[in-house]
Design a protein around this motif. Structure first.
Motif, mmCIF file in Angstrom:
data_model
loop_
_atom_site.group_PDB
_atom_site.id
_atom_site.type_symbol
_atom_site.label_atom_id
_atom_site.label_comp_id
_atom_site.label_asym_id
_atom_site.label_seq_id
_atom_site.Cartn_x
_atom_site.Cartn_y
_atom_site.Cartn_z
ATOM 1 N N ILE A 179 -6.317 12.558 -5.231
ATOM 2 C CA ILE A 179 -6.352 11.197 -5.749
ATOM 3 C C ILE A 179 -7.546 11.101 -6.691
ATOM 4 O O ILE A 179 -8.699 11.251 -6.261
ATOM 5 C CB ILE A 179 -6.470 10.169 -4.609
ATOM 6 N N PHE A 234 6.183 2.182 0.387
ATOM 7 C CA PHE A 234 5.074 1.239 0.559
ATOM 8 C C PHE A 234 5.094 0.624 1.949
ATOM 9 O O PHE A 234 6.155 0.468 2.571
ATOM 10 C CB PHE A 234 5.157 0.119 -0.481
ATOM 11 N N LEU A 242 7.523 6.414 -4.656
ATOM 12 C CA LEU A 242 6.577 6.094 -3.593
ATOM 13 C C LEU A 242 7.203 5.114 -2.603
ATOM 14 O O LEU A 242 7.969 4.231 -2.986
ATOM 15 C CB LEU A 242 5.306 5.477 -4.173
ATOM 16 N N GLU A 274 3.715 10.306 -8.389
ATOM 17 C CA GLU A 274 3.879 8.934 -7.908
ATOM 18 C C GLU A 274 5.307 8.406 -8.097
ATOM 19 O O GLU A 274 5.531 7.201 -7.983
ATOM 20 C CB GLU A 274 2.869 8.018 -8.585
ATOM 21 N N GLU A 324 -5.941 2.819 -3.180
ATOM 22 C CA GLU A 324 -5.907 3.493 -1.895
ATOM 23 C C GLU A 324 -4.463 3.760 -1.472
ATOM 24 O O GLU A 324 -3.530 3.081 -1.921
ATOM 25 C CB GLU A 324 -6.639 2.687 -0.821
ATOM 26 N N TYR A 325 -4.313 4.760 -0.610
ATOM 27 C CA TYR A 325 -3.008 5.219 -0.149
ATOM 28 C C TYR A 325 -3.095 5.479 1.353
ATOM 29 O O TYR A 325 -4.181 5.713 1.892
ATOM 30 C CB TYR A 325 -2.603 6.523 -0.853
ATOM 31 N N ASN A 372 5.554 13.601 -2.794
ATOM 32 C CA ASN A 372 4.529 13.185 -3.751
ATOM 33 C C ASN A 372 3.493 14.269 -4.000
ATOM 34 O O ASN A 372 2.583 14.093 -4.810
ATOM 35 C CB ASN A 372 3.831 11.904 -3.265
ATOM 36 N N VAL A 387 0.859 -1.182 0.000
ATOM 37 C CA VAL A 387 0.000 0.000 0.000
ATOM 38 C C VAL A 387 0.898 1.236 0.000
ATOM 39 O O VAL A 387 1.735 1.393 0.885
ATOM 40 C CB VAL A 387 -0.916 0.019 1.237
ATOM 41 N N PRO A 388 0.767 2.113 -0.995
ATOM 42 C CA PRO A 388 1.670 3.277 -1.089
ATOM 43 C C PRO A 388 1.400 4.310 -0.013
ATOM 44 O O PRO A 388 0.273 4.477 0.453
ATOM 45 C CB PRO A 388 1.377 3.837 -2.485
ATOM 46 N N ARG A 425 -8.600 7.584 -0.584
ATOM 47 C CA ARG A 425 -9.047 6.933 -1.819
ATOM 48 C C ARG A 425 -9.409 7.987 -2.859
ATOM 49 O O ARG A 425 -9.277 9.188 -2.622
ATOM 50 C CB ARG A 425 -10.252 6.025 -1.532
ATOM 51 N N ILE A 479 1.726 8.346 0.847
ATOM 52 C CA ILE A 479 1.876 9.680 0.260
ATOM 53 C C ILE A 479 2.684 10.539 1.217
ATOM 54 O O ILE A 479 2.274 10.794 2.357
ATOM 55 C CB ILE A 479 0.521 10.331 -0.024
#
Length: 402
Positions: free
Chosen positions: A95, A62, A60, A57, A103-104, A46, A39-40, A77, A42
């Motif tokens: 986003i 994770f 990124l 992006e 999702e982030y 970014n 899951v990235p 989201r 932010i």
């Protein structure tokens, strides 16, 4: 001109839980938890204060899905806006459908907003909150000196002037259409650049000629100019405006604030960032002008060799080698001497002409997209404050006064 109501930003947040939230506490989401995929997250890098960058992006970080699951409050989201709360305050992200992931997680130095779609269009809010006037307002309200801050409470109370939702949709659609065209052009350039590189690589790999050096195809241009001799409308390219990982220079400004000597360059020169070469700032100039002296100005000896010179000078192998040999610890710089002697297959005159006949028209067509984007950005920047203030209305699509 119609006067639109002024609301606190918190008034247009969704009624869902955690519609406005900060990222996790610092130690809970530190770099020791970062993994190669998942899951990235932010982070500040970014986001941007550039209205044309909704979400960057590149690079990124994770989190593993189970770790990310601990931070559901900080989940963002499609439709959510992201803000920097510590560091470069004023940065805004959105986003949207362009985003790579569904999702982030918002980092510990960011905040998120999920808007109520019956009251606010997310894209309209993005344009409003990333407009120069709003960015300046946020920065003026920042707390702290060494590390500026803008907290969630301040974000909730931030005053925003909102037209009816139908008009928000119309404004967002107009500005968004311009940005969509800009984005489409850039995507075309990414694909086109890959094709040009493939053609150059193939020609070099299949040539039976001897091995030469890059300076067999080009030379360094040294054409200094004093600040007093630079007209205020002259295009100026700084290191900050050079692209990273692309051979298409897509940003420049007028030399109105230039106060020191610069270097002249011509259209179709290759500009090479010698300062911190690992930033990979190499590109073809789409216009003539002046640039910072931290850029080497490289000119192909033959017009047909422009794609070859641009691709070789920006190749990963050359950049990695120059980065390793660059002089200076804090501010390493590459030299023309090292660049000039980079080994390159020597194509015959016929091979150079054959390669150029295919790659030069393609490169020039792709560079025209840069010129088009520059004009589209200028148009968007003119329309943005006019539409957001209500000084310019969009006719029957929105109704009301004009």
């Amino acid at each position: 001109m119609t006067r639109w109501p002024i609301l606190a930003l918190g008034d247009v947040a969704s009624a869902t839980p955690n519609a406005m939230a900060t990222g996790p506490f610092g130690s809970a989401i530190s770099s020791r938890f970062f993994v190669s995929s998942g899951v990235p997250v932010i982070r500040g890098s970014n986001l941007s204060t550039d209205v044309g960058v909704r979400l960057n992006e590149d690079n990124l970080a994770f989190l593993a899905p189970d770790k990310a699951g601990e931070f559901s409050r900080s989940l963002a989201r499609v439709g959510d806006l992201i803000f920097t709360c510590w560091g470069t305050v004023g940065q805004v992200g959105l986003i949207d459908s362009r985003a790579t992931f569904p999702e982030y997680i918002v980092s510990n130095k960011q905040m998120k907003l999920t808007p109520d779609l019956e009251r606010a269009d997310p894209l309209f809010l993005y344009y409003l909150l990333s407009s120069p006037a709003m960015v300046e307002q946020v920065q003026q309200r920042a707390i702290g000196a060494a590390v500026p801050g803008f907290n969630l409470g301040q974000l909730r109370e931030l005053p925003v002037c909102l037209p009816p939702v139908a008009e928000q949709h119309a404004i967002a659609a107009t500005l968004g259409a311009l940005d969509d065209k800009i984005d489409s052009n850039r995507r075309s350039q990414v694909v086109g650049q890959s094709l040009v590189r493939a053609l150059v690589d193939q020609a070099m790999a299949t040539s039976d000629g001897p091995v030469g050096v890059l300076s067999d195809y080009c030379h360094l241009v040294v054409d200094p100019v004093s600040a007093a001799d630079i007209g205020p409308e002259t295009p100026y390219i700084s290191m900050g405006q050079m692209p990273r990982g692309s051979i298409f220079v897509d940003s420049w400004e007028q030399a109105t604030r230039v106060s020191s000597g610069k270097s002249r360059f011509e259209k179709d020169d290759v500009l090479f960032g010698k300062l911190r070469p690992y930033f990979r700032k190499v590109g073809v100039a789409p216009i003539s002008g002046v640039c910072t002296t931290e850029l080497l100005v490289i000119r192909p000896d033959r017009a047909s060799n422009l794609p070859l010179v641009a691709c070789v000078a920006s190749s990963d192998a050359l950049i990695d080698s120059l980065s390793a040999s660059a002089t200076g610890t804090r501010m390493p710089r590459a030299s023309w001497g090292d660049l000039a002697k980079w080994p390159v297959a020597m194509l015959s005159a016929d091979e150079q002409d054959d390669l150029g006949s295919v790659t030069v028209p393609l490169l020039q067509k792709l560079m025209q997209l840069t010129i088009e984007n520059h004009r589209l950005v200028a148009l968007r920047n003119v329309l943005l404050p006019e539409l957001l203030s209500g000084r310019l209305r969009l006719g029957a699509r929105c109704g009301g006064e004009h």
